[in-house]
Enzyme design. Structure first.
Site, PDB file in Angstrom:
ATOM      1  N   ASP A  17       0.960  -1.077  -0.002  1.00 19.63           N
ATOM      2  CA  ASP A  17      -0.127  -0.169  -0.156  1.00 19.63           C
ATOM      3  C   ASP A  17       0.879   1.241  -0.121  1.00 19.63           C
ATOM      4  O   ASP A  17       2.071   1.046   0.311  1.00 19.63           O
ATOM      5  CB  ASP A  17      -0.822   0.057   1.050  1.00 19.63           C
ATOM      6  CG  ASP A  17      -1.989   1.125   1.431  1.00 19.63           C
ATOM      7  OD1 ASP A  17      -2.456   1.535   0.270  1.00 19.63           O
ATOM      8  OD2 ASP A  17      -2.070   1.840   2.520  1.00 19.63           O
ATOM      9  N   SER A  18       0.435   2.385  -0.314  1.00 18.77           N
ATOM     10  CA  SER A  18       1.073   3.535  -0.112  1.00 18.77           C
ATOM     11  C   SER A  18       1.441   4.050   1.066  1.00 18.77           C
ATOM     12  O   SER A  18       2.408   4.634   1.327  1.00 18.77           O
ATOM     13  CB  SER A  18       0.108   4.726  -0.602  1.00 18.77           C
ATOM     14  OG  SER A  18      -1.156   4.684  -0.148  1.00 18.77           O
ATOM     15  N   TYR A  32      -0.855   8.464  -2.385  1.00 23.88           N
ATOM     16  CA  TYR A  32      -0.640   8.349  -3.961  1.00 23.88           C
ATOM     17  C   TYR A  32      -1.842   8.985  -4.319  1.00 23.88           C
ATOM     18  O   TYR A  32      -1.727   9.482  -5.715  1.00 23.88           O
ATOM     19  CB  TYR A  32      -0.571   6.774  -4.164  1.00 23.88           C
ATOM     20  CG  TYR A  32       0.425   6.063  -3.951  1.00 23.88           C
ATOM     21  CD1 TYR A  32       1.641   6.624  -3.408  1.00 23.88           C
ATOM     22  CD2 TYR A  32       0.519   4.787  -4.370  1.00 23.88           C
ATOM     23  CE1 TYR A  32       2.973   5.910  -3.140  1.00 23.88           C
ATOM     24  CE2 TYR A  32       1.675   3.974  -4.218  1.00 23.88           C
ATOM     25  CZ  TYR A  32       2.835   4.448  -3.604  1.00 23.88           C
ATOM     26  OH  TYR A  32       4.027   3.511  -3.225  1.00 23.88           O
ATOM     27  N   GLY A  33      -2.885   9.284  -3.779  1.00 23.88           N
ATOM     28  CA  GLY A  33      -4.220   9.400  -3.964  1.00 23.88           C
ATOM     29  C   GLY A  33      -4.566  11.105  -4.969  1.00 23.88           C
ATOM     30  O   GLY A  33      -5.302  11.360  -5.625  1.00 23.88           O
ATOM     31  N   CYS A  38      -4.452  -1.292  -2.001  1.00 28.39           N
ATOM     32  CA  CYS A  38      -4.729   0.241  -2.307  1.00 28.39           C
ATOM     33  C   CYS A  38      -5.609   0.535  -3.144  1.00 28.39           C
ATOM     34  O   CYS A  38      -5.463   0.051  -4.435  1.00 28.39           O
ATOM     35  CB  CYS A  38      -3.072   0.803  -2.481  1.00 28.39           C
ATOM     36  SG  CYS A  38      -3.102   2.523  -2.839  1.00 28.39           S
ATOM     37  N   THR A  94      -6.155   3.292  -4.723  1.00 24.94           N
ATOM     38  CA  THR A  94      -5.534   3.985  -5.604  1.00 24.94           C
ATOM     39  C   THR A  94      -4.743   3.452  -6.705  1.00 24.94           C
ATOM     40  O   THR A  94      -5.166   3.447  -7.826  1.00 24.94           O
ATOM     41  CB  THR A  94      -4.683   5.395  -5.016  1.00 24.94           C
ATOM     42  OG1 THR A  94      -5.340   6.071  -4.039  1.00 24.94           O
ATOM     43  CG2 THR A  94      -4.264   6.124  -6.119  1.00 24.94           C
ATOM     44  N   GLU A 127      -3.667   8.814   8.812  1.00 23.90           N
ATOM     45  CA  GLU A 127      -2.146   8.484   8.994  1.00 23.90           C
ATOM     46  C   GLU A 127      -2.000   9.273  10.102  1.00 23.90           C
ATOM     47  O   GLU A 127      -0.540   9.145  10.633  1.00 23.90           O
ATOM     48  CB  GLU A 127      -1.337   9.066   7.596  1.00 23.90           C
ATOM     49  CG  GLU A 127      -1.773   8.001   6.495  1.00 23.90           C
ATOM     50  CD  GLU A 127      -0.681   6.809   6.381  1.00 23.90           C
ATOM     51  OE1 GLU A 127       0.543   6.977   6.840  1.00 23.90           O
ATOM     52  OE2 GLU A 127      -0.973   5.838   5.761  1.00 23.90           O
ATOM     53  N   CYS A 151     -11.053   3.050  -0.068  1.00 18.86           N
ATOM     54  CA  CYS A 151      -9.531   3.245   0.142  1.00 18.86           C
ATOM     55  C   CYS A 151      -9.528   2.499   1.471  1.00 18.86           C
ATOM     56  O   CYS A 151     -10.021   2.641   2.286  1.00 18.86           O
ATOM     57  CB  CYS A 151      -9.459   4.946   0.509  1.00 18.86           C
ATOM     58  SG  CYS A 151      -7.832   5.168   1.369  1.00 18.86           S
ATOM     59  N   THR A 152      -8.295   1.835   1.351  1.00 11.71           N
ATOM     60  CA  THR A 152      -7.850   1.016   2.518  1.00 11.71           C
ATOM     61  C   THR A 152      -7.630   1.703   3.757  1.00 11.71           C
ATOM     62  O   THR A 152      -7.604   0.871   4.865  1.00 11.71           O
ATOM     63  CB  THR A 152      -6.755  -0.008   2.190  1.00 11.71           C
ATOM     64  OG1 THR A 152      -5.615   0.702   1.742  1.00 11.71           O
ATOM     65  CG2 THR A 152      -7.054  -0.991   1.084  1.00 11.71           C
ATOM     66  N   HIS A 153      -7.505   2.900   3.887  1.00 13.57           N
ATOM     67  CA  HIS A 153      -7.392   3.724   5.197  1.00 13.57           C
ATOM     68  C   HIS A 153      -8.685   3.839   5.609  1.00 13.57           C
ATOM     69  O   HIS A 153      -8.372   4.009   7.122  1.00 13.57           O
ATOM     70  CB  HIS A 153      -6.599   5.036   4.891  1.00 13.57           C
ATOM     71  CG  HIS A 153      -5.157   5.013   4.571  1.00 13.57           C
ATOM     72  ND1 HIS A 153      -4.599   4.501   3.537  1.00 13.57           N
ATOM     73  CD2 HIS A 153      -4.320   5.586   5.337  1.00 13.57           C
ATOM     74  CE1 HIS A 153      -3.144   4.805   3.549  1.00 13.57           C
ATOM     75  NE2 HIS A 153      -3.041   5.368   4.691  1.00 13.57           N
TER      76      HIS A 153
HETATM   77  N1  DGL Z   1      -4.749   3.332   0.784  1.00 10.08           N
HETATM   78  C1  DGL Z   1      -4.564   4.125  -0.136  1.00 10.08           C
HETATM   79  C2  DGL Z   1      -5.986   4.016  -1.022  1.00 10.08           C
HETATM   80  O1  DGL Z   1      -6.622   2.710  -0.630  1.00 10.08           O
HETATM   81  C3  DGL Z   1      -4.891   5.784   0.246  1.00 10.08           C
HETATM   82  C4  DGL Z   1      -3.730   6.461   0.284  1.00 10.08           C
HETATM   83  C5  DGL Z   1      -3.190   7.398  -0.823  1.00 10.08           C
HETATM   84  O2  DGL Z   1      -3.778   8.181  -1.211  1.00 10.08           O
HETATM   85  O3  DGL Z   1      -2.097   6.955  -0.973  1.00 10.08           O
HETATM   86  O4  DGL Z   1      -6.159   4.416  -1.824  1.00 10.08           O
END
Ligand code: DGL
Length: 269
Positions: A10-11, A42-43, A73, A75, A151, A185-187
């Site tokens: 993941d990012s 990354y998004g 992730c 994204t 985060e 998004c996995t966050h």
């Molecule tokens: N975990 C990333 C996702 O699922 C989000 C974080 C990011 O933007 O890097 O999109």
């Protein structure tokens, strides 16, 4: 049977929501996790940049003995889409598993999707949902601040800043009377209590990381690639920024302190 590890990237730390589910479903498997914590998020980056980072992440995992890669992730999964990405071993992103789970859960045929700007812009979830069931309506909205809030640990249910952001982002989705919401998004599962408070308890929340983990389980089972180890598997974590910061915040994602070694690594340029 195959005792190599499952590679997950993941990012940042969001992919730990997939690791948590993998540990629950497949306790005897080894997991190698890569979080590109130095370059998160990354998004908000271009497709080209996300694709380049994703290739570097996958290359890093390939240096280890792995039998499958999960892009945990939203994204990355959106940008990779249906393009050939990993072809010599099983690979999954989070989009299709989450779309299938949402289609199975909805009763009124109205599904909401929240994700990073890159994910929502790509229309990846809407395309995947329509491929599963063309009669379902999909309403998406991006939530650019959520990844930063998560985060940075703004995650407890009473957090006023995160709640305010959730009310703002979810209002247009709520207005469309969805009964199912994909946390694309996995966050986001880390703040699912706040999201659920805003959406109302009748709305089913789908965790994209958790669904990807379930998909990985069935994929390895069908290919006879599950481990025959009888002792508990090990988690090994690699992060591109501070290992200490990772350990401090990972508990929010895993629900318990990190079990397993954490190493720092460098990726790409
Ligand atoms: N975990 C990333 C996702 O699922 C989000 C974080 C990011 O933007 O890097 O999109």
């Amino acid at each position: 049977m195959n005792n190599d590890a499952i590679g997950v990237f993941d990012s940042g730390m969001g992919g730990l929501t997939a690791v948590k589910e993998l540990n629950r479903l497949l306790p005897n498997e080894n997991i190698i996790y890569l979080g590109d914590t130095a370059r998160v998020p990354y998004g908000s980056r271009s497709r080209e940049t996300v694709m380049r980072y994703a290739r570097q992440d996958a290359e890093f995992l390939r240096k280890h003995k792995i039998k499958m890669i999960i892009a945990a992730c939203g994204t990355v999964s959106s940008v990779v889409g249906t393009k050939p990405f990993i072809e010599d071993m099983p690979f999954t992103g989070v989009i299709l598993p989450a779309a299938q789970a949402a289609c199975a859960a909805t009763k009124n045929g109205r599904i909401g999707v929240i994700g990073t700007p890159a994910t929502i812009r790509s229309g990846s979830y809407a395309k995947a949902i329509k491929s599963v069931n063309p009669h379902v309506s999909v309403i998406g909205n991006s939530c650019p601040l959520f990844v930063h809030l998560v985060e940075n640990g703004y995650t407890d249910r009473g957090n006023k800043i995160t709640r305010l952001a959730a009310e703002e982002y979810l209002e247009p989705i709520k207005a469309e009377n969805v009964d199912t919401l994909i946390l694309g998004c996995t966050h986001y599962p880390v703040i699912k209590d706040i999201i659920s408070d805003v959406m109302g308890e009748k709305v089913t929340l789908i965790s994209s990381g958790m669904e990807a983990a379930k998909y990985a389980h069935s994929c390895l089972f069908e290919r006879d690639l599950l481990s025959d180890r009888t002792e508990m598997g090990k988690n090994i974590f690699y992060v591109s920024d501070s290992t200490e910061l990772f350990k401090e915040n990972a508990e929010n994602f895993l629900g318990h302190p990190v079990e397993g070694e954490v190493f720092s690594c460098s990726l790409g340029e």
